[in-house]
Write a protein that holds these residues in place. Structure first.
Motif, PDB file in Angstrom:
ATOM      1  N   GLN A 258       0.776  -1.243   0.000  1.00 35.35           N
ATOM      2  CA  GLN A 258       0.000   0.000   0.000  1.00 35.35           C
ATOM      3  C   GLN A 258       0.812   1.301   0.000  1.00 35.35           C
ATOM      4  O   GLN A 258       0.421   2.244  -0.681  1.00 35.35           O
ATOM      5  N   ILE A 262      -0.449   3.590  -2.991  1.00 40.97           N
ATOM      6  CA  ILE A 262      -0.984   4.942  -2.730  1.00 40.97           C
ATOM      7  C   ILE A 262      -0.085   5.970  -3.421  1.00 40.97           C
ATOM      8  O   ILE A 262      -0.564   6.922  -4.033  1.00 40.97           O
ATOM      9  N   THR A 405      -7.401   1.843  -0.449  1.00 39.25           N
ATOM     10  CA  THR A 405      -6.622   3.023  -0.057  1.00 39.25           C
ATOM     11  C   THR A 405      -6.295   3.908  -1.270  1.00 39.25           C
ATOM     12  O   THR A 405      -6.185   5.121  -1.146  1.00 39.25           O
ATOM     13  N   VAL A 443       1.548   5.140   6.223  1.00 42.38           N
ATOM     14  CA  VAL A 443       1.006   3.782   6.052  1.00 42.38           C
ATOM     15  C   VAL A 443       2.122   2.763   6.288  1.00 42.38           C
ATOM     16  O   VAL A 443       1.911   1.724   6.910  1.00 42.38           O
ATOM     17  N   PHE A 573      -6.635   6.373   6.022  1.00 41.62           N
ATOM     18  CA  PHE A 573      -5.579   5.619   5.319  1.00 41.62           C
ATOM     19  C   PHE A 573      -4.837   4.669   6.251  1.00 41.62           C
ATOM     20  O   PHE A 573      -4.496   3.559   5.874  1.00 41.62           O
TER      21      PHE A 573
END
Ligand code: F6R
Length: 607
Positions: A258, A262, A405, A443, A573
């Protein structure tokens, strides 16, 4: 849901079809089969269960250089070998694989039975090869077109005939189909995964189109039988992106990807110079955008949860009234489509039938519908009036994680863009932009709690019911946490707005029902702490996802999972990450098939 693969070329078809079916496994299925053209007729192998079972049943040296394959997700008729595709006509010369639902199959079946056809399965599909046989006069393409004229419903099909070596006829109406263009070979697939190991050139079919392909080329015709010229697109997904990369399963890989995914969603879209976001694909002029008076979003499942966050953010940050609705409801409730309202259809796969049909209905009423999609070239992406690709890369695990996300990232970008066109100051724009740019790193830090989350999952995985609770922007995250747990561990979980528990769900609280609370350092924190105390006072165990260093919170809960401190508008997030991992580790503890949970399909192409 069901998957289709076809191959015509110089190589042995069986291993290519089996490889394609393996790559389509992620869509969800319960049985699979192949039919291959050989000099003395069609040879078919079908099996209930995993592709490996089919692979073991296919003779290692199975000859034949053209054929079709299918993964079936049962709709009409149980999970049996007789109902598994490919289905043949009574003579066994014609084989068909089909995605979708033939709504008038009962009437067609009765008609064919009266004509002497004996059916071998309970499926809606079996009428298709028999109709093709009825019209076959030495030209498979013509016979397929004649058969299609009788079908009502949705279909993506691939058809072969024993007497037409090297030829596959495909057709699409409501279920995706695309051609993989190789060198001296052609492939067919319900999506590019079916042939990605053979070619990265793809031609997407539109509804109403028929394609006839041979090893040397393909010809597309539209509903009026006019020939269609269409260039091949390049598939941007790398083969490496659809491998597990050392992870035990795709879901874990996708959760850990992620920070990068993202980053890709934000890539090139952060306009530092103007303290805003650049979204090139909106296809709307500035005056139109400035005049938007309402935003409506349609989506399903996890995409709907992302949309709930997105619409709350649009209201609070850009001050535009916004609402997210379930696509399956919108379609049938005759929504009011006001002038000045802008619509979004949000879908990872871009193929979800509920979302697609709702989008078409809104477009019919005259509104612009923008897409927020992951899969490039998907139906929603192509039919929307513009939009944002989220660039998550292929998401293979059925339970959506990284696409969620990235969808959030698209909403945050759009909110910044709209807010800066309205009342947001440059200074505030800069703050928002800086916080957004910092999300991938936050994250990454949230993922560092992996081992602690695994231990907590081990402790609670035998519980049969969970509550997930959050407020404000974290309420949709509570819904998402509950959905993840249900989907892959089969543990019952309910997501609620934390302030709502006293209106009913608190009756469930007891030592056997843990509550997972999401607690940000925002103006709602004290209220959520009160909700936690209400649960604790009734003997309910509490797991809290909270901000690192929140000692007061840590002291009152049973288990604490930290996420790094950030601008409180951005916690969706990071706070979703521990919930994804919690669901994942609970599922592992219980020995579930994490990537392909029971009864679920990745791309839900039927209503
Ligand atoms: C949950 C999940 C589903 C999908 C839903 C919509 O993990 O994957 O709830 O979010 O079926 O799918 P898309 O986004 O492809 O329209």
């Amino acid at each position: 849901m069901c998957g289709i693969v076809g191959y015509a070329g110089p190589r042995r078809a069986a291993p290519i079809l089996l490889d394609g079916l393996k790559r389509l496994e992620y869509r969800g299925y319960d049985s699979a089969g192949i039919a291959i053209g050989q000099p003395d007729g069609l040879a078919s192998v079908r099996r209930v269960g995993k592709i490996q079972v089919l692979k073991d049943a296919v003779p290692k040296d199975m000859a034949g250089a053209w054929g079709i394959g299918h993964t079936r997700w049962a709709t009409h008729g149980g999970v049996t070998e007789a109902n598994t595709h490919p289905h043949c006509d009574a003579s066994g010369k014609i084989a068909v694989v089909h995605n979708g639902i033939i709504e008038n199959y009962r009437a067609l079946r009765e008609m064919l039975v009266k004509e002497g056809v004996a059916f071998k399965s309970e499926t809606d599909t079996e009428v298709i090869p028999n109709l093709v046989a009825k019209y076959y006069n030495g030209d498979l393409e013509a016979a397929v077109k004649a058969a299609l004229a009788h079908l009502e419903g949705t279909y993506g099909i691939a058809v072969i005939h024993a007497d037409e070596p090297g030829r596959i006829v495909g057709a699409r109406n409501g279920s995706p189909l695309c051609v993989g263009v190789g060198d001296g070979e052609m492939l067919l697939g319900s999506d590019v995964m079916a042939f990605i190991s053979s070619t990265s050139r793809v031609v997407y079919l539109n509804d109403g189109e028929v394609v006839a392909l041979t090893p040397s080329g393909f010809k597309i015709t539209d509903r009026s039988d006019r020939s269609v010229d269409r260039e091949a697109d390049a598939v941007t997904w790398e083969l490496g992106a659809i491998e597990k990369d050392g992870y035990p399963c795709f879901m874990e890989k996708e959760i850990f990807e992620q920070p990068d995914s993202i980053g890709r969603a934000l890539g090139g879209r952060l306009d530092q110079e103007n303290a805003t976001a650049k979204l090139g694909g909106l296809n709307l002029d500035r005056r139109y955008q400035r005049a938007v008076s309402r935003v409506n979003v349609i989506a399903a499942g996890t995409s709907w949860h992302a949309s709930l966050v997105g619409t709350q953010l649009l209201e609070s940050v850009a001050r535009i009234p916004a609402q997210a609705e379930l696509a399956s409801e919108v379609r049938y409730r005759n929504p009011v489509v006001e002038s000045g309202s802008l619509w979004f259809a949000v879908s990872q796969s871009g193929e979800t039938a509920d979302t697609l049909y709702a989008m078409r209905e809104i477009q019919r009423k005259g509104a612009n519908v923008l897409g927020i999609c992951n899969v490039v070239g998907s139906t929603i992406a192509r039919e929307s009036d513009g939009g944002v690709y989220v660039h998550s890369g292929p998401e293979i695990a059925v339970a959506s994680t990284k696409a969620f996300t990235s969808q959030l990232a698209a909403f945050y970008l759009f909110t910044l863009h709209m807010a800066r066109m309205r009342d947001m100051s440059r200074a505030e724009g800069e703050r928002f932009l800086a916080a957004l740019a910092g999300v991938p790193d936050k994250v990454r830090l949230a993922l560092a709690a992996r081992d602690r989350i695994q231990a907590i999952a081990k402790k609670y995985s035998r519980c049969r019911d969970f509550l997930f609770l959050g407020r404000g922007l974290l309420y949709p995250i509570a819904l998402e946490g509950a959905l993840k747990l249900k989907e892959i561990s089969y543990i019952h979980a309910e997501g609620y707005a934390a302030g709502e528990i006293k209106h009913g769900p608190i009756a469930l609280v007891c030592p056997e029902v843990p509550s997972v609370f999401l607690v940000a350092d925002d103006p709602l924190r004290e209220k959520v702490i009160s909700n936690i105390k209400e649960v604790k006072a009734r003997g309910g165990p509490v797991i809290a996802v909270g901000v690192e260093g929140d000692a007061e919170l840590e002291a009152i809960v049973d288990d604490f999972i930290p996420v790094p401190k950030m601008d409180c508008r951005f916690y969706p997030f990071t706070m979703v990450v521990p919930l994804q991992l919690f669901a994942y580790f609970c599922a592992l503890e219980l020995g579930r098939d994490v990537d392909q949970p029971r009864n679920l399909a990745k791309s839900v192409t039927v209503e």
